[in-house]
Design a protein around this motif. Structure first.
Motif, PDB file in Angstrom:
ATOM      1  N   TRP A 164       0.824  -1.203   0.000  1.00  0.00           N
ATOM      2  CA  TRP A 164       0.000   0.000   0.000  1.00  0.00           C
ATOM      3  C   TRP A 164       0.862   1.258   0.000  1.00  0.00           C
ATOM      4  CZ3 TRP A 164      -4.057   1.922  -1.732  1.00  0.00           C
ATOM      5  CH2 TRP A 164      -4.672   3.052  -1.205  1.00  0.00           C
ATOM      6  N   GLU A 165       1.990   1.224   0.701  1.00  0.00           N
ATOM      7  CA  GLU A 165       2.902   2.375   0.691  1.00  0.00           C
ATOM      8  C   GLU A 165       3.379   2.688  -0.719  1.00  0.00           C
ATOM      9  OE1 GLU A 165       5.975   1.214   3.419  1.00  0.00           O
ATOM     10  OE2 GLU A 165       4.709   1.569   5.180  1.00  0.00           O
ATOM     11  N   GLN A 166       3.475   1.675  -1.573  1.00  0.00           N
ATOM     12  CA  GLN A 166       3.939   1.861  -2.947  1.00  0.00           C
ATOM     13  C   GLN A 166       2.814   2.238  -3.915  1.00  0.00           C
ATOM     14  OE1 GLN A 166       7.254   1.722  -3.628  1.00  0.00           O
ATOM     15  NE2 GLN A 166       7.435   1.436  -1.418  1.00  0.00           N
ATOM     16  N   LEU A 167       1.563   1.961  -3.537  1.00  0.00           N
ATOM     17  CA  LEU A 167       0.431   2.183  -4.435  1.00  0.00           C
ATOM     18  C   LEU A 167      -0.404   3.408  -4.088  1.00  0.00           C
ATOM     19  CD1 LEU A 167      -0.931  -1.484  -4.765  1.00  0.00           C
ATOM     20  CD2 LEU A 167       0.647  -0.281  -6.298  1.00  0.00           C
ATOM     21  N   ARG A 168      -0.388   3.833  -2.849  1.00  0.00           N
ATOM     22  CA  ARG A 168      -1.294   4.899  -2.398  1.00  0.00           C
ATOM     23  C   ARG A 168      -0.919   6.265  -2.963  1.00  0.00           C
ATOM     24  NH1 ARG A 168      -0.439   6.196   3.841  1.00  0.00           N
ATOM     25  NH2 ARG A 168      -2.170   7.495   3.228  1.00  0.00           N
ATOM     26  N   ASN A 169      -1.881   7.147  -2.967  1.00  0.00           N
ATOM     27  CA  ASN A 169      -1.687   8.545  -3.392  1.00  0.00           C
ATOM     28  C   ASN A 169      -1.098   8.673  -4.800  1.00  0.00           C
ATOM     29  OD1 ASN A 169      -2.669   9.496  -0.927  1.00  0.00           O
ATOM     30  ND2 ASN A 169      -0.642   9.380   0.006  1.00  0.00           N
ATOM     31  N   ARG A 170      -1.504   7.778  -5.688  1.00  0.00           N
ATOM     32  CA  ARG A 170      -1.039   7.805  -7.093  1.00  0.00           C
ATOM     33  C   ARG A 170       0.486   7.714  -7.207  1.00  0.00           C
ATOM     34  NH1 ARG A 170      -5.182   9.063 -10.691  1.00  0.00           N
ATOM     35  NH2 ARG A 170      -7.024   9.929  -9.712  1.00  0.00           N
ATOM     36  N   THR A 171       1.115   7.067  -6.246  1.00  0.00           N
ATOM     37  CA  THR A 171       2.572   6.941  -6.223  1.00  0.00           C
ATOM     38  C   THR A 171       3.108   6.108  -7.385  1.00  0.00           C
ATOM     39  OG1 THR A 171       2.495   7.111  -3.817  1.00  0.00           O
ATOM     40  CG2 THR A 171       4.528   6.276  -4.769  1.00  0.00           C
ATOM     41  N   LEU A 172       2.352   5.111  -7.816  1.00  0.00           N
ATOM     42  CA  LEU A 172       2.810   4.238  -8.887  1.00  0.00           C
ATOM     43  C   LEU A 172       2.380   4.818 -10.238  1.00  0.00           C
ATOM     44  CD1 LEU A 172       4.303   1.529  -9.377  1.00  0.00           C
ATOM     45  CD2 LEU A 172       2.049   0.489  -9.599  1.00  0.00           C
ATOM     46  N   ASP A 173       3.246   5.636 -10.806  1.00  0.00           N
ATOM     47  CA  ASP A 173       3.049   6.196 -12.147  1.00  0.00           C
ATOM     48  C   ASP A 173       1.713   6.922 -12.317  1.00  0.00           C
ATOM     49  OD1 ASP A 173       5.490   4.974 -12.660  1.00  0.00           O
ATOM     50  OD2 ASP A 173       4.571   3.208 -13.565  1.00  0.00           O
TER      51      ASP A 173
ATOM     52  N   GLN B 150       2.346 -13.629  -3.551  1.00  0.00           N
ATOM     53  CA  GLN B 150       2.493 -14.241  -2.241  1.00  0.00           C
ATOM     54  C   GLN B 150       3.110 -13.231  -1.278  1.00  0.00           C
ATOM     55  OE1 GLN B 150       1.384 -17.406  -1.516  1.00  0.00           O
ATOM     56  NE2 GLN B 150       0.551 -17.230  -3.584  1.00  0.00           N
ATOM     57  N   TYR B 151       2.809 -13.414  -0.007  1.00  0.00           N
ATOM     58  CA  TYR B 151       3.318 -12.555   1.057  1.00  0.00           C
ATOM     59  C   TYR B 151       4.824 -12.316   0.906  1.00  0.00           C
ATOM     60  CZ  TYR B 151       4.444 -11.172   5.876  1.00  0.00           C
ATOM     61  OH  TYR B 151       4.901 -10.515   6.985  1.00  0.00           O
ATOM     62  N   ASP B 152       5.595 -13.418   0.755  1.00  0.00           N
ATOM     63  CA  ASP B 152       7.060 -13.289   0.698  1.00  0.00           C
ATOM     64  C   ASP B 152       7.548 -12.612  -0.584  1.00  0.00           C
ATOM     65  OD1 ASP B 152       6.307 -15.621  -0.699  1.00  0.00           O
ATOM     66  OD2 ASP B 152       8.304 -16.482  -0.464  1.00  0.00           O
ATOM     67  N   GLU B 153       6.778 -12.682  -1.669  1.00  0.00           N
ATOM     68  CA  GLU B 153       7.161 -11.972  -2.888  1.00  0.00           C
ATOM     69  C   GLU B 153       7.166 -10.466  -2.648  1.00  0.00           C
ATOM     70  OE1 GLU B 153       5.741 -14.042  -6.856  1.00  0.00           O
ATOM     71  OE2 GLU B 153       4.087 -13.955  -5.415  1.00  0.00           O
ATOM     72  N   ILE B 154       6.218 -10.006  -1.870  1.00  0.00           N
ATOM     73  CA  ILE B 154       6.138  -8.574  -1.574  1.00  0.00           C
ATOM     74  C   ILE B 154       7.219  -8.174  -0.580  1.00  0.00           C
ATOM     75  CG2 ILE B 154       4.689  -6.799  -0.502  1.00  0.00           C
ATOM     76  CD1 ILE B 154       2.301  -8.368  -1.797  1.00  0.00           C
ATOM     77  N   ILE B 155       7.402  -8.956   0.457  1.00  0.00           N
ATOM     78  CA  ILE B 155       8.396  -8.637   1.484  1.00  0.00           C
ATOM     79  C   ILE B 155       9.814  -8.677   0.922  1.00  0.00           C
ATOM     80  CG2 ILE B 155       9.394  -9.385   3.697  1.00  0.00           C
ATOM     81  CD1 ILE B 155       6.602  -8.054   3.911  1.00  0.00           C
ATOM     82  N   ASN B 156      10.115  -9.688   0.098  1.00  0.00           N
ATOM     83  CA  ASN B 156      11.489  -9.892  -0.375  1.00  0.00           C
ATOM     84  C   ASN B 156      11.747  -9.426  -1.803  1.00  0.00           C
ATOM     85  OD1 ASN B 156      12.249 -11.220   2.067  1.00  0.00           O
ATOM     86  ND2 ASN B 156      11.161 -13.023   1.343  1.00  0.00           N
ATOM     87  N   GLY B 157      10.715  -9.032  -2.537  1.00  0.00           N
ATOM     88  CA  GLY B 157      10.929  -8.667  -3.932  1.00  0.00           C
ATOM     89  C   GLY B 157      10.004  -7.568  -4.415  1.00  0.00           C
ATOM     90  N   MET B 158       9.906  -6.503  -3.649  1.00  0.00           N
ATOM     91  CA  MET B 158       8.979  -5.422  -3.989  1.00  0.00           C
ATOM     92  C   MET B 158       9.242  -4.855  -5.385  1.00  0.00           C
ATOM     93  SD  MET B 158       6.339  -3.656  -3.120  1.00  0.00           S
ATOM     94  CE  MET B 158       6.161  -3.736  -1.345  1.00  0.00           C
TER      95      MET B 158
END
Length: 142
Positions: free
Chosen positions: A25-34, A94-102
């Motif tokens: 969410w930190e990466q997607l919120r407030n139109r942060t992603l492009d 998967q959970y670990d894909e986000i944690i380890n490979g954002m």
């Protein structure tokens, strides 16, 4: 699930987010992603989407350990088919894909967003057949 109950459940899910959901969410919120606008824990028909970009008809789901049981896998397939028939594309991580490979996760999301056509204006205006009106999109398991 009734409409009021879905809204209550969505609010509870936003409050009780997992670490991977919080980081994504930190990466997607407030139109942060492009510049793409995402919402989180949003009701879509009978389901609640983890993250959704309504303009692009893209849903991003974060799967933890509970999505590994036979019953949950089947539920996810039924859910995905329903959302696809409504016009959404569904990405699963998967959970670990986000944690380890954002970085890789964001690359896949960006790639999907760049390939998706814009829906016609009649589907963007909040009418009953628009995502804002409770319709869904397509599934691509990642």
């Amino acid at each position: 699930m009734r409409e009021g109950q879905k809204t209550f459940t969505a609010r509870r899910l936003r409050k009780d987010e997992t670490l991977s959901e919080k980081r994504l969410w930190e990466q997607l919120r407030n139109r942060t992603l492009d510049g793409h606008k995402f919402v989180r824990q949003s009701p879509v028909g009978p389901y609640i989407a983890d993250f959704m970009c309504r303009e692009s008809w893209l849903i991003v789901e974060v799967d933890g350990a509970t999505h590994a049981t036979t019953a949950e896998i089947e539920h996810d397939r039924i859910r995905a088919r329903h959302l696809e028939t409504q016009g959404f594309q569904l990405l699963r991580f998967q959970y670990d894909e986000i944690i380890n490979g954002m970085d890789e996760v964001l690359t896949v999301i960006r790639s999907s967003l760049s390939r998706l056509p814009s829906p016609p204006p009649s589907l963007r205006d909040g009418s009953p057949s628009s995502p804002a009106g409770g319709r869904g999109h397509k599934d691509s398991y990642q």
